[in-house]
Scaffold this motif. Structure first.
Motif, short mmCIF file in Angstrom:
data_model
loop_
_atom_site.label_atom_id
_atom_site.label_comp_id
_atom_site.label_asym_id
_atom_site.label_seq_id
_atom_site.Cartn_x
_atom_site.Cartn_y
_atom_site.Cartn_z
N PHE A 150 6.98 -15.61 6.10
CA PHE A 150 6.38 -16.87 5.60
C PHE A 150 5.33 -16.60 4.52
CE2 PHE A 150 2.66 -16.22 8.23
CZ PHE A 150 3.16 -15.62 9.38
N THR A 151 4.68 -15.43 4.60
CA THR A 151 3.71 -15.04 3.56
C THR A 151 4.42 -14.90 2.21
OG1 THR A 151 2.46 -13.86 5.22
CG2 THR A 151 2.01 -13.27 2.97
N GLN A 152 5.63 -14.37 2.26
CA GLN A 152 6.38 -14.19 1.01
C GLN A 152 6.68 -15.53 0.36
OE1 GLN A 152 9.51 -11.17 0.86
NE2 GLN A 152 9.06 -10.71 3.01
N TYR A 153 6.98 -16.55 1.18
CA TYR A 153 7.25 -17.88 0.60
C TYR A 153 5.97 -18.47 -0.02
CZ TYR A 153 12.03 -17.73 2.00
OH TYR A 153 13.35 -17.37 2.07
N ALA A 154 4.82 -18.14 0.60
CA ALA A 154 3.55 -18.57 -0.01
C ALA A 154 3.39 -17.87 -1.36
CB ALA A 154 2.40 -18.21 0.92
N GLY A 155 3.85 -16.63 -1.44
CA GLY A 155 3.77 -15.87 -2.70
C GLY A 155 4.61 -16.53 -3.80
N ILE A 156 5.77 -17.08 -3.42
CA ILE A 156 6.61 -17.79 -4.42
C ILE A 156 5.85 -18.98 -4.98
CG2 ILE A 156 8.77 -19.08 -4.77
CD1 ILE A 156 9.94 -17.35 -2.45
N GLU A 157 5.19 -19.74 -4.07
CA GLU A 157 4.40 -20.89 -4.53
C GLU A 157 3.26 -20.43 -5.44
OE1 GLU A 157 4.72 -24.07 -4.51
OE2 GLU A 157 2.70 -24.58 -5.20
N ALA A 158 2.62 -19.30 -5.05
CA ALA A 158 1.49 -18.80 -5.86
C ALA A 158 1.97 -18.56 -7.29
CB ALA A 158 0.93 -17.52 -5.25
N LEU A 159 3.12 -17.90 -7.46
CA LEU A 159 3.58 -17.52 -8.79
C LEU A 159 4.20 -18.67 -9.57
CD1 LEU A 159 5.21 -14.01 -8.22
CD2 LEU A 159 3.08 -14.52 -9.41
N THR A 160 4.88 -19.56 -8.86
CA THR A 160 5.64 -20.58 -9.59
C THR A 160 4.95 -21.95 -9.59
OG1 THR A 160 6.92 -21.15 -7.63
CG2 THR A 160 7.87 -19.46 -9.08
N GLY A 161 3.93 -22.13 -8.73
CA GLY A 161 3.20 -23.40 -8.67
C GLY A 161 2.16 -23.48 -9.79
N ALA A 205 2.30 -24.14 1.42
CA ALA A 205 3.63 -23.48 1.39
C ALA A 205 3.81 -22.56 2.59
CB ALA A 205 3.79 -22.71 0.08
N ALA A 206 2.74 -21.85 2.98
CA ALA A 206 2.84 -20.94 4.13
C ALA A 206 3.07 -21.75 5.41
CB ALA A 206 1.56 -20.11 4.26
N CYS A 207 2.31 -22.86 5.56
CA CYS A 207 2.47 -23.68 6.78
C CYS A 207 3.88 -24.26 6.83
CB CYS A 207 1.45 -24.80 6.81
SG CYS A 207 -0.23 -24.19 6.97
N SER A 208 4.37 -24.76 5.69
CA SER A 208 5.73 -25.34 5.67
C SER A 208 6.75 -24.27 6.03
CB SER A 208 6.08 -25.89 4.29
OG SER A 208 5.10 -26.77 3.87
N SER A 209 6.54 -23.05 5.57
CA SER A 209 7.49 -21.97 5.88
C SER A 209 7.53 -21.67 7.36
CB SER A 209 7.11 -20.69 5.13
OG SER A 209 7.25 -20.88 3.78
N ILE A 210 6.36 -21.71 7.97
CA ILE A 210 6.33 -21.47 9.42
C ILE A 210 7.09 -22.59 10.13
CG2 ILE A 210 4.84 -21.39 11.46
CD1 ILE A 210 2.75 -19.96 9.71
N HIS A 211 6.83 -23.86 9.70
CA HIS A 211 7.52 -24.98 10.35
C HIS A 211 9.02 -24.96 10.08
CE1 HIS A 211 3.95 -26.59 12.04
NE2 HIS A 211 3.35 -26.68 10.86
N ALA A 212 9.41 -24.36 8.96
CA ALA A 212 10.86 -24.25 8.66
C ALA A 212 11.46 -23.00 9.32
CB ALA A 212 11.06 -24.20 7.16
N ASN A 213 10.68 -22.40 10.21
CA ASN A 213 11.13 -21.21 10.98
C ASN A 213 11.46 -20.00 10.11
OD1 ASN A 213 10.84 -22.42 13.54
ND2 ASN A 213 12.72 -23.59 13.12
#
Ligand SMILES: Cc1ncc(COP(=O)(O)O)c(C=O)c1O
Length: 405
Positions: A272-283, A51-59
């Protein structure tokens, strides 16, 4: 030029200075078993890294709002509502670069210089350090060793409240003892806080790492929502220490003040770390449960091993990943004055890094009971090897003393 007095009042954290000491020893060829740092040895789960890598690629690499991206605040509010059994709105959530920053900003926002902050000792050292930095007083409330583990001395807490008191600090499961605050203790603390109109800072960063009993938050007790500041984060449950992602859950007025704080201190947490946090909580959560079950095995192993070492006496901690053995007898039979000396000798002579109780603001007092903190956020092989080294060290010391005597 001079330096501000407040900067000199901040204390370094011993776990980090120990890390430097160990690096120097390792560079010189020593092999060290590390029981000193509170950091899971597991890798961050793959779905979170993706999720973090995808967030970086999604700018998603630009500034975000100081309190956090709305999707993460919603995910945290949902998670907190479910786990604390009450309705939390996203406006009550403030995201920060690590739980420590949330603690810092909360104390800065709620405590005046000169006020008293009542908190446990031994303790996670950041609380007293920040309190002292702002010119307030950290009033130590001892944790007492009982037959079933460590309990906060609530009579001492009630008697320590003066007109200067402003905040009570709680941490459950507790660093460094692993103790869980039982519901009846939380109820008594809530009464004290309400009677004297005090803030409660409740550090719940280990709430997902509970092995016996069940976790309760003071936030869910009647009448506590406005005066409670819950801080929590992703470091321990998701093995994300280096990501720097934490949060506070507070009343809406304080959320506004913390938003301004975050804007001034760091603008925002890495987006992008925050988007990884969303995946952590909801995945999927099975990785968290897998890690928790491994911690249970490690806990049982390390406590059994510690209790087989001459002079060590260790309770089974209910949560977090720390054992806090009583080493009073170990110091005595090894002819060492206190836990500080035991810590140094274990490092230098046995190649095992532990932290003495003084790293957690307990007074250096050879007359008092002595303790060391042993982190079991490390593999079973290291646990067996580290405890073997401690046992060999103790046996050699005891032999030496008998020989000398
Ligand atoms: C009790 C407690 N609170 C907060 C923290 C800091 O957590 P974070 O990595 O989220 O800043 C730690 C880290 O060891 C801790 O033990």
């Amino acid at each position: 030029m001079d330096y501000a007095k407040r900067a000199k009042r901040l204390e370094p954290e011993r776990a980090f200075s120990m890390l430097e000491r160990i690096s120097t020893m390792v560079a010189a060829g020593r092999n060290i078993i590390s029981f000193h740092i509170g950091e899971p040895d597991f890798a961050t789960p793959e779905n979170i890294k993706t999720a973090a890598c995808s967030s970086i690629h999604a700018n998603r690499t630009h500034y975000s709002p100081p309190s956090g991206v709305p999707e993460l605040r919603i995910a945290i509010a949902d998670y907190m509502s479910k786990t604390r059994g009450m309705q939390i709105s996203p406006e009550q959530v403030v995201v920060s670069a690590g739980t420590k920053l949330a603690i810092f900003c909360a104390i800065m926002s709620c405590v005046e210089s000169g006020a008293d902050v009542l908190g446990p000792v031994p303790t996670y050292p950041a609380y007293p350090s920040i309190v002292n930095m702002i010119g307030a007083n950290y009033v130590p409330i001892p944790l007492i060793e009982t037959d079933s583990g460590f309990r906060m001395d609530l009579d001492r807490l009630a008697n320590a409240v003066t007109p200067n008191a402003s905040m009570i600090v709680l941490n459950s499961p507790h660093n460094p003892t692993g103790a869980l605050l039982p519901r009846e203790d939380l109820e008594r603390i809530a009464e004290i806080a309400t009677e004297h109109d005090l803030w409660v800072l409740s550090d719940e960063i280990y709430s997902r790492l509970v092995y016996d009993g069940s976790f309760a938050s003071i936030l869910s007790l009647p009448g506590m929502a406005d005066r409670t500041i819950v801080v929590d984060g992703f470091s321990k449950a998701y093995a994300m220490t280096g990501w720097r992602l934490g949060f506070a859950v507070v009343n809406r007025t304080l959320a506004g003040l913390l938003d301004t704080f975050m804007a001034n201190v760091h603008s925002c947490t890495a987006t992008f770390t925050q988007y990884a946090g969303i995946e952590a909580l909801t995945g999927p959560q099975y990785e968290v449960e897998k890690m928790r079950l491994k911690f249970v095995k490690r806990r049982d192993l390390i406590v059994t091993e510690l209790n087989s070492i001459p002079g060590f006496r260790c309770h089974l901690p209910a949560g977090a990943f720390y054992a806090f053995p009583n080493v009073t007898e170990a110091c005595r039979i090894a002819g060492l004055p206190d836990a500080d000396r035991l810590q140094d000798d274990l490092l230098e002579r046995a190649g095992v890094a532990v932290l003495s109780m003084t790293a957690f603001n307990a007074q250096r007092d050879p007359e008092a009971d002595q303790y060391v903190r042993i982190s079991y956020a490390t593999g079973e092989r290291e646990i067996l090897e580290g405890t073997r080294r401690i046992r060999d060290f103790m046996s050699a010391r005891v032999g030496l003393r008998f020989h000398r005597d």
